[in-house]
Design a protein around this motif. Structure first.
Motif, short mmCIF file in Angstrom:
data_model
loop_
_atom_site.label_atom_id
_atom_site.label_comp_id
_atom_site.label_asym_id
_atom_site.label_seq_id
_atom_site.Cartn_x
_atom_site.Cartn_y
_atom_site.Cartn_z
N VAL A 24 0.88 -1.27 0.07
CA VAL A 24 0.15 0.25 -0.14
C VAL A 24 0.94 1.48 0.04
CG1 VAL A 24 -1.66 1.26 1.52
CG2 VAL A 24 -1.89 -1.15 1.17
N ARG A 25 0.60 2.23 -0.83
CA ARG A 25 1.49 3.39 -0.95
C ARG A 25 1.38 4.03 0.70
NH1 ARG A 25 -0.59 7.87 -5.22
NH2 ARG A 25 1.10 9.93 -4.57
N GLN A 26 2.61 4.60 0.74
CA GLN A 26 2.86 5.20 2.02
C GLN A 26 2.52 6.78 1.88
OE1 GLN A 26 4.13 3.15 5.00
NE2 GLN A 26 2.89 2.13 3.48
N GLY A 27 2.06 7.29 3.31
CA GLY A 27 1.72 8.77 3.04
C GLY A 27 0.03 9.05 2.61
N MET A 28 -0.60 8.00 2.12
CA MET A 28 -1.74 8.21 1.64
C MET A 28 -2.99 8.08 2.66
SD MET A 28 -1.84 8.70 -1.63
CE MET A 28 -0.25 9.92 -1.10
N PRO A 29 -4.17 8.49 2.55
CA PRO A 29 -4.49 9.07 1.05
C PRO A 29 -4.06 10.65 1.36
CG PRO A 29 -6.60 8.68 2.76
CD PRO A 29 -5.42 8.10 3.36
N PRO A 30 -4.13 11.21 0.09
CA PRO A 30 -3.75 12.77 0.10
C PRO A 30 -4.79 13.73 0.89
CG PRO A 30 -4.53 12.03 -1.92
CD PRO A 30 -4.49 10.84 -1.17
N THR A 31 -4.32 15.08 1.14
CA THR A 31 -5.27 15.57 1.89
C THR A 31 -6.36 15.78 1.29
OG1 THR A 31 -3.18 16.80 2.86
CG2 THR A 31 -5.04 17.97 2.82
N TRP A 32 -6.45 16.11 -0.02
CA TRP A 32 -7.75 16.40 -0.79
C TRP A 32 -8.70 15.19 -0.72
CZ3 TRP A 32 -9.18 13.18 -4.93
CH2 TRP A 32 -8.32 12.41 -5.43
N LEU A 33 -8.21 13.99 -0.72
CA LEU A 33 -9.02 12.87 -0.64
C LEU A 33 -9.43 12.62 0.94
CD1 LEU A 33 -10.50 10.53 -1.84
CD2 LEU A 33 -8.41 9.25 -1.95
N ARG A 34 -8.65 12.83 1.74
CA ARG A 34 -9.10 13.02 3.08
C ARG A 34 -10.25 13.95 3.38
NH1 ARG A 34 -5.13 10.71 6.81
NH2 ARG A 34 -3.31 10.20 5.83
N GLU A 35 -10.15 15.04 2.88
CA GLU A 35 -11.16 15.88 2.90
C GLU A 35 -12.50 15.72 2.45
OE1 GLU A 35 -9.32 19.57 1.51
OE2 GLU A 35 -8.17 19.88 3.26
N LEU A 36 -12.39 15.03 1.05
CA LEU A 36 -13.42 14.56 0.73
C LEU A 36 -14.40 13.40 1.40
CD1 LEU A 36 -13.95 13.69 -3.02
CD2 LEU A 36 -14.57 12.13 -1.46
N LEU A 37 -13.52 12.41 1.88
CA LEU A 37 -13.98 11.34 2.80
C LEU A 37 -14.76 12.06 4.00
CD1 LEU A 37 -11.21 8.84 2.43
CD2 LEU A 37 -13.40 8.77 1.15
N ALA A 38 -14.21 13.16 4.77
CA ALA A 38 -14.56 13.38 5.83
C ALA A 38 -16.06 14.20 5.49
CB ALA A 38 -13.78 14.73 6.31
N THR A 39 -15.98 14.95 4.49
CA THR A 39 -17.35 15.59 3.87
C THR A 39 -18.34 14.51 3.44
OG1 THR A 39 -15.94 17.33 2.76
CG2 THR A 39 -18.35 16.84 1.91
N SER A 40 -17.94 13.25 3.15
CA SER A 40 -19.03 12.20 2.66
C SER A 40 -19.75 11.82 4.23
CB SER A 40 -18.46 10.99 2.03
OG SER A 40 -17.56 10.53 3.03
N LEU A 41 -19.16 11.93 5.31
CA LEU A 41 -19.56 11.66 6.52
C LEU A 41 -21.06 12.31 6.68
CD1 LEU A 41 -16.69 11.09 8.71
CD2 LEU A 41 -17.76 9.50 7.56
#
Length: 371
Positions: A24-41
Motif C-alpha cells: 500500500v502506498r505510504q503517506g496516503m490518502p492525500p489531503t484532498w481525498l481525506r477532506e472529501l471522505l470527511a465531507t461524505s460523512l
C-alpha cells in the motif's frame, strides 16, 4: 507442499517496524481525498446508494453501468465470484443487445456459451486470495506454476480449463504480462479473471483489459493500494452484464459504504488519474534504486518489475527476514505463494531514504548469518 493461502503482508508488520511487507502506498490518502471522505460523512445517516459511483467508474473505463459492480475491496470480488460460480445452475449468457465489439472494445469477440465451471485453473505465483475463495466454496483448482522469470506462457493453460485466474501486474513477482497474451486465453465457455489491483502502478496502464470486452472476461480492480484506502475497502468488478448481475445478487445489501463510494468516484476523476500517473513514474525511479541496491548485494530480483514491489531470491531468506525484523524492517515472506519457496521474499518500494536504510540493514543481516 501445502502453503498458507491466507497469509498476507499485514501479518508481517508490527510496532516499531518499517513496513516493507504491505503493498500500500505510504503517506496516503492525500489531503484532498481525506477532506472529501470527511465531507461524505455528512450523508452517513442514509443508506449508501452505489448508482452514481457505478456510472462514474463505468464511464471511466468506457463501459456500461451494468458491466460494473463496486465491492468491498478486491477480496470481496473474488469471494462473490466464487460463490456465484459454485451455485448449481448458475450458467449465464449475455442478454440480447450486448455487443462484444462495442464502445471501448479493442479486441472484439463473440459471447460466452455460459457453461458451468468444472475445471478452474489459477496461474501462480500470484495473489493467493482468488484460490482461497475458490477453495472456500468447494472448488479444488488446478495450479499452473510459471517458471522463473514468471512470464505468462498461454500454452501452459489447459485447453479444457473453464475458469482461468491470473494477476497483471502479478503479485508477488511484479511481472506485467502483455494484454494480448492474456486475451488469447479468452474463449467460448470459459471465464477469464484478471486481477488488475496494481494496474495503476504502470503509467498509462498499457496492458489493462478493463476497457476490453471478450467472452467471459472479468477484470477486478482495487483502489486501496495506490490511494492508501486498505482500511476503507473499495474495489470493483468489470465483466459481462449477466455475470455482474449474479454477483450483485450475491452481494449483501448496502455492502459498500458511503465514504467508499465517494472514494470510488474521486479516484477515477481526471485529477486523481493525473496524480496516479505522476506517482507511477516516480515510483518506477524508486523501484530502480531498490533493484540496483539488491542486485549489488548479490540478490536475484525477478526481471522487469512493474509493480510497487519486487520479488527477491536470497540464500537463507527466511533467516534474513528474522534478522531484518531485529533491525526494524518487515519484509514479506514469499514461500506462502504457490510456485515459490523459502528462498524468496517480497519487498515493497519506498522512498530512497527508506530504501537506503533497508539495504544497509540487509547487508548487516547477511554478514551476520552463521557461516
Amino acid at each position: 507442499m501445502p502453503v498458507d493461502l491466507r497469509h498476507h503482508g499485514d501479518s508481517e508488520i508490527g510496532p516499531g517496524l518499517v513496513d516493507l511487507a504491505v503493498n500500500v502506498r505510504q503517506g496516503m490518502p492525500p489531503t484532498w481525498l481525506r477532506e472529501l471522505l470527511a465531507t461524505s460523512l455528512s450523508d452517513i445517516s442514509a443508506y449508501p446508494n452505489a448508482d452514481r459511483a457505478t456510472r462514474i467508474v463505468a464511464g471511466h473505463h468506457g463501459r456500461d453501468p451494468e458491466e460494473v459492480l463496486l465491492t468491498v475491496g478486491a477480496a470481496e470480488a473474488f469471494t462473490l465470484l466464487a460463490r456465484v460460480l459454485a451455485t448449481p445452475g448458475r450458467a449465464w449468457s449475455e442478454p440480447a443487445g450486448y455487443e462484444p465489439g462495442g464502445s471501448g472494445s479493442a479486441l472484439a469477440a463473440p459471447s460466452p456459451a455460459g457453461l458451468p465451471v468444472s475445471r478452474p485453473v489459477v496461474v501462480h505465483p500470484q495473489f493467493t486470495e482468488p484460490e482461497a475463495a475458490l477453495r472456500a466454496v468447494g472448488f479444488v483448482p488446478d495450479r499452473v506454476l510459471l517458471p522463473d522469470p514468471f512470464v505468462l506462457d498461454a500454452s501452459l493453460v489447459p485447453d479444457d480449463a473453464d475458469l482461468v485466474m491470473i494477476g497483471n501486474p502479478t503479485n508477488p513477482t511484479s511481472v506485467l504480462h502483455p494484454a494480448a497474451t492474456i486475451a488469447s486465453l479468452a474463449r467460448e465457455g470459459r471465464y477469464l479473471v484478471v486481477d488488475e489491483a496494481f494496474a495503476d502502478c504502470v503509467p498509462g496502464e498499457p496492458e489493462s483489459l478493463a476497457s476490453v470486452r471478450l467472452p467471459g472476461l472479468v477484470v477486478i480492480r482495487s483502489l486501496t493500494k495506490t490511494w492508501g484506502l486498505a482500511g476503507l475497502r473499495i474495489g470493483y468488478v468489470i465483466g459481462p452484464p449477466e455475470l455482474v448481475a449474479a454477483m450483485r445478487e450475491a452481494q449483501p445489501l448496502w455492502a459498500v459504504s458511503t465514504p467508499a463510494l465517494a472514494a470510488a468516484e474521486a479516484c477515477v476523476s481526471p485529477r486523481a488519474q493525473a496524480e496516479a500517473f505522476r506517482w507511477a513514474g516516480e515510483m518506477a525511479d524508486r523501484r530502480r534504486v531498490l533493484v540496483d541496491g539488491l542486485t549489488a548485494l548479490g540478490a536475484y530480483v525477478v526481471p522487469e518489475a512493474q509493480g510497487s514491489f519486487v520479488c527477491v531470491r536470497l540464500p537463507h531468506a527466511l533467516q534474513l527476514r528474522t534478522l531484518l525484523r531485529e533491525r526494524g524492517f518487515a519484509v514479506r515472506r514469499a514461500d506462502t505463494f504457490p510456485g515459490l519457496g523459502p528462498e524468496w521474499l517480497r519487498v515493497a518500494v519506498r522512498d530512497d531514504e527508506t530504501t537506503a536504510a533497508f539495504l544497509a540493514a540487509l547487508k548487516e543481516a547477511r554478514d551476520d548469518l552463521p557461516a
